[in-house]
Structures are given as structure tokens and as C-alpha cells.
Design a protein around this motif. Sequence first.
Motif, PDB file in Angstrom:
ATOM      1  N   TRP A 180      17.160 -17.084  -3.890  1.00  0.00           N
ATOM      2  CA  TRP A 180      16.235 -17.131  -5.016  1.00  0.00           C
ATOM      3  C   TRP A 180      15.177 -18.228  -4.815  1.00  0.00           C
ATOM      4  O   TRP A 180      13.979 -18.003  -4.975  1.00  0.00           O
ATOM      5  CB  TRP A 180      17.045 -17.354  -6.289  1.00  0.00           C
ATOM      6  CG  TRP A 180      16.253 -17.440  -7.554  1.00  0.00           C
ATOM      7  CD1 TRP A 180      14.940 -17.097  -7.745  1.00  0.00           C
ATOM      8  CD2 TRP A 180      16.740 -17.893  -8.813  1.00  0.00           C
ATOM      9  NE1 TRP A 180      14.575 -17.317  -9.047  1.00  0.00           N
ATOM     10  CE2 TRP A 180      15.665 -17.803  -9.729  1.00  0.00           C
ATOM     11  CE3 TRP A 180      17.970 -18.360  -9.255  1.00  0.00           C
ATOM     12  CZ2 TRP A 180      15.787 -18.180 -11.060  1.00  0.00           C
ATOM     13  CZ3 TRP A 180      18.109 -18.726 -10.587  1.00  0.00           C
ATOM     14  CH2 TRP A 180      17.032 -18.637 -11.470  1.00  0.00           C
ATOM     15  N   SER A 181      15.635 -19.405  -4.431  1.00  0.00           N
ATOM     16  CA  SER A 181      14.712 -20.523  -4.221  1.00  0.00           C
ATOM     17  C   SER A 181      13.762 -20.248  -3.060  1.00  0.00           C
ATOM     18  O   SER A 181      12.570 -20.570  -3.123  1.00  0.00           O
ATOM     19  CB  SER A 181      15.500 -21.809  -3.957  1.00  0.00           C
ATOM     20  OG  SER A 181      16.350 -22.123  -5.047  1.00  0.00           O
ATOM     21  N   THR A 182      14.287 -19.654  -2.001  1.00  0.00           N
ATOM     22  CA  THR A 182      13.451 -19.364  -0.830  1.00  0.00           C
ATOM     23  C   THR A 182      12.349 -18.365  -1.160  1.00  0.00           C
ATOM     24  O   THR A 182      11.188 -18.557  -0.793  1.00  0.00           O
ATOM     25  CB  THR A 182      14.325 -18.830   0.325  1.00  0.00           C
ATOM     26  OG1 THR A 182      15.344 -19.786   0.635  1.00  0.00           O
ATOM     27  CG2 THR A 182      13.477 -18.573   1.554  1.00  0.00           C
ATOM     28  N   ILE A 183      12.707 -17.310  -1.866  1.00  0.00           N
ATOM     29  CA  ILE A 183      11.725 -16.279  -2.204  1.00  0.00           C
ATOM     30  C   ILE A 183      10.645 -16.853  -3.120  1.00  0.00           C
ATOM     31  O   ILE A 183       9.447 -16.625  -2.908  1.00  0.00           O
ATOM     32  CB  ILE A 183      12.423 -15.077  -2.871  1.00  0.00           C
ATOM     33  CG1 ILE A 183      13.322 -14.351  -1.859  1.00  0.00           C
ATOM     34  CG2 ILE A 183      11.388 -14.108  -3.447  1.00  0.00           C
ATOM     35  CD1 ILE A 183      14.135 -13.233  -2.462  1.00  0.00           C
ATOM     36  N   THR A 184      11.030 -17.605  -4.126  1.00  0.00           N
ATOM     37  CA  THR A 184      10.047 -18.145  -5.067  1.00  0.00           C
ATOM     38  C   THR A 184       9.240 -19.280  -4.445  1.00  0.00           C
ATOM     39  O   THR A 184       8.075 -19.485  -4.796  1.00  0.00           O
ATOM     40  CB  THR A 184      10.750 -18.647  -6.346  1.00  0.00           C
ATOM     41  OG1 THR A 184      11.787 -19.586  -5.984  1.00  0.00           O
ATOM     42  CG2 THR A 184      11.374 -17.502  -7.106  1.00  0.00           C
ATOM     43  N   TYR A 185       9.841 -20.029  -3.512  1.00  0.00           N
ATOM     44  CA  TYR A 185       9.119 -21.132  -2.874  1.00  0.00           C
ATOM     45  C   TYR A 185       8.003 -20.608  -1.978  1.00  0.00           C
ATOM     46  O   TYR A 185       6.920 -21.180  -1.904  1.00  0.00           O
ATOM     47  CB  TYR A 185      10.097 -21.983  -2.062  1.00  0.00           C
ATOM     48  CG  TYR A 185       9.437 -23.128  -1.316  1.00  0.00           C
ATOM     49  CD1 TYR A 185       9.015 -24.272  -1.991  1.00  0.00           C
ATOM     50  CD2 TYR A 185       9.230 -23.054   0.065  1.00  0.00           C
ATOM     51  CE1 TYR A 185       8.396 -25.315  -1.312  1.00  0.00           C
ATOM     52  CE2 TYR A 185       8.620 -24.089   0.750  1.00  0.00           C
ATOM     53  CZ  TYR A 185       8.207 -25.220   0.059  1.00  0.00           C
ATOM     54  OH  TYR A 185       7.598 -26.250   0.736  1.00  0.00           O
ATOM     55  N   GLN A 186       8.247 -19.522  -1.285  1.00  0.00           N
ATOM     56  CA  GLN A 186       7.245 -18.948  -0.387  1.00  0.00           C
ATOM     57  C   GLN A 186       6.274 -18.014  -1.114  1.00  0.00           C
ATOM     58  O   GLN A 186       5.412 -17.415  -0.481  1.00  0.00           O
ATOM     59  CB  GLN A 186       7.947 -18.189   0.745  1.00  0.00           C
ATOM     60  CG  GLN A 186       8.779 -19.089   1.653  1.00  0.00           C
ATOM     61  CD  GLN A 186       9.467 -18.318   2.760  1.00  0.00           C
ATOM     62  OE1 GLN A 186       9.417 -17.086   2.791  1.00  0.00           O
ATOM     63  NE2 GLN A 186      10.101 -19.034   3.677  1.00  0.00           N
ATOM     64  N   HIS A 187       6.459 -17.860  -2.423  1.00  0.00           N
ATOM     65  CA  HIS A 187       5.577 -17.043  -3.267  1.00  0.00           C
ATOM     66  C   HIS A 187       5.494 -15.604  -2.776  1.00  0.00           C
ATOM     67  O   HIS A 187       4.432 -14.972  -2.820  1.00  0.00           O
ATOM     68  CB  HIS A 187       4.167 -17.652  -3.317  1.00  0.00           C
ATOM     69  CG  HIS A 187       4.150 -19.063  -3.824  1.00  0.00           C
ATOM     70  ND1 HIS A 187       4.392 -19.395  -5.144  1.00  0.00           N
ATOM     71  CD2 HIS A 187       3.935 -20.238  -3.184  1.00  0.00           C
ATOM     72  CE1 HIS A 187       4.314 -20.708  -5.308  1.00  0.00           C
ATOM     73  NE2 HIS A 187       4.053 -21.256  -4.123  1.00  0.00           N
ATOM     74  N   GLN A 188       6.614 -15.108  -2.273  1.00  0.00           N
ATOM     75  CA  GLN A 188       6.644 -13.714  -1.837  1.00  0.00           C
ATOM     76  C   GLN A 188       6.638 -12.763  -3.031  1.00  0.00           C
ATOM     77  O   GLN A 188       6.261 -11.603  -2.905  1.00  0.00           O
ATOM     78  CB  GLN A 188       7.876 -13.461  -0.969  1.00  0.00           C
ATOM     79  CG  GLN A 188       7.876 -14.241   0.336  1.00  0.00           C
ATOM     80  CD  GLN A 188       9.111 -13.959   1.175  1.00  0.00           C
ATOM     81  OE1 GLN A 188       9.945 -13.162   0.790  1.00  0.00           O
ATOM     82  NE2 GLN A 188       9.210 -14.628   2.316  1.00  0.00           N
TER      83      GLN A 188
END
Length: 204
Positions: free
Chosen positions: A24-32
Amino acid sequence: MTIKPFKQKYWISIITVAVILLVWSTITYQHQVSQLIIPSPGQIWTCFVQLLQDGYKGTSLWGHMWASLQRLFIAFGLAAVTAIPIGLLSGYSEKIRAVFEPIIAFIRPLPPLGYYTIIILWMGTVNASKIFLLFLGAFAPIFVSCVSGVTRVDPDYINHARTLGANQWQIFAHVILPASLPEVFVGLRNAMSIATQHQWLPKW
């Protein structure tokens, strides 16, 4: 022997939650994905803290929670004190069951938003309409469980009581009611679950 499997299950659950948070954090951090669709954990935490500090529409978060719990417990209590006796009597008497069973069969499968519009037209948007909606949601499972509990009582118990000279009221109070209690408690548990789901409807 049972401690080790429990610990394994415990750690598997923790790892699963950690992986979900990481993805969840990875997806939202990279603004995908747009943060309007999936906000980041940090944004959610910030909003939560802001709600705790400032409240919502002039009322604290705890005030909203207390109002919701009040509606839930009032509706659940009303459903319990009405559905239990009506359900037990309906299971005991086919004539009483013939009165209430069609009504429950009609209300039970309807989605809450389906009849909430009608309730608003009748009662407005005051607390009473919300309590009534929760009451309808909790009444049906209690009623059905009570009827099921009575109809599943072993006929031998009733026949033995009659052989010993028990009248209809004694059979109901000392044989049918105790034997039906497990089903009654199942109905109460299901009713609380359904009423809680109705309580957090988006329109509220």
C-alpha cells in the motif's frame, strides 16, 4: 502441542498485515494510483488525528461515536424485547406464526437502503428514523432464530412433560424456553452484526 501452531498462525497474520501495508505504501508513494482513489497511510493517519482534534461538523469524533452507539443499543434492545417473545410464541403456535411469518419473509431480504427512503418520507431524518431502520434490521434474525429454536425442540421432551402432568404454560416455560436458548443467543449475535452494518451506512 497447541502452542506452536498458535504462534505460527499469529506470526503469519502479522506478516500478512505488514506485507499489505508495505505494498500500500509503495503504490501510494510512487503515485501509481491517484491519491483521491487510494490515499496513503500517512494521509489517513493525518486525517484521523485531525478528526480527533477538531471533530466533524462542530462535534467531536467521540460525540459522533456515542450518538451512533446510542442508536445501535436502543434499536437492538427494542428488537430483543419484542422479537424474542413474538418469535418464541410463533414457534409454539402455528396461528401466531401465520400472522408474523409473511411480514418477516417480506422485510428480511430487502436491502436497508431500499426501505430507508420510505422511512425518511414517513419519519424524516431525525434519530427515530435511524433507530427504526436498525430495529427492522435486528428484528428479523432474532425472530427467525427463536422460531427455529422452538421448532427444533425434541418432541420427546414435550411428551415427557405432558406425561408428568405439565400444562401448556409449564411446557413452554420449563421445556421449550430453556431448549431454545442456544438459538436465541445465535439470533441476538446475528442481529447485533446486522444492526452494526446498517448503523454505518454512508447516508448517515
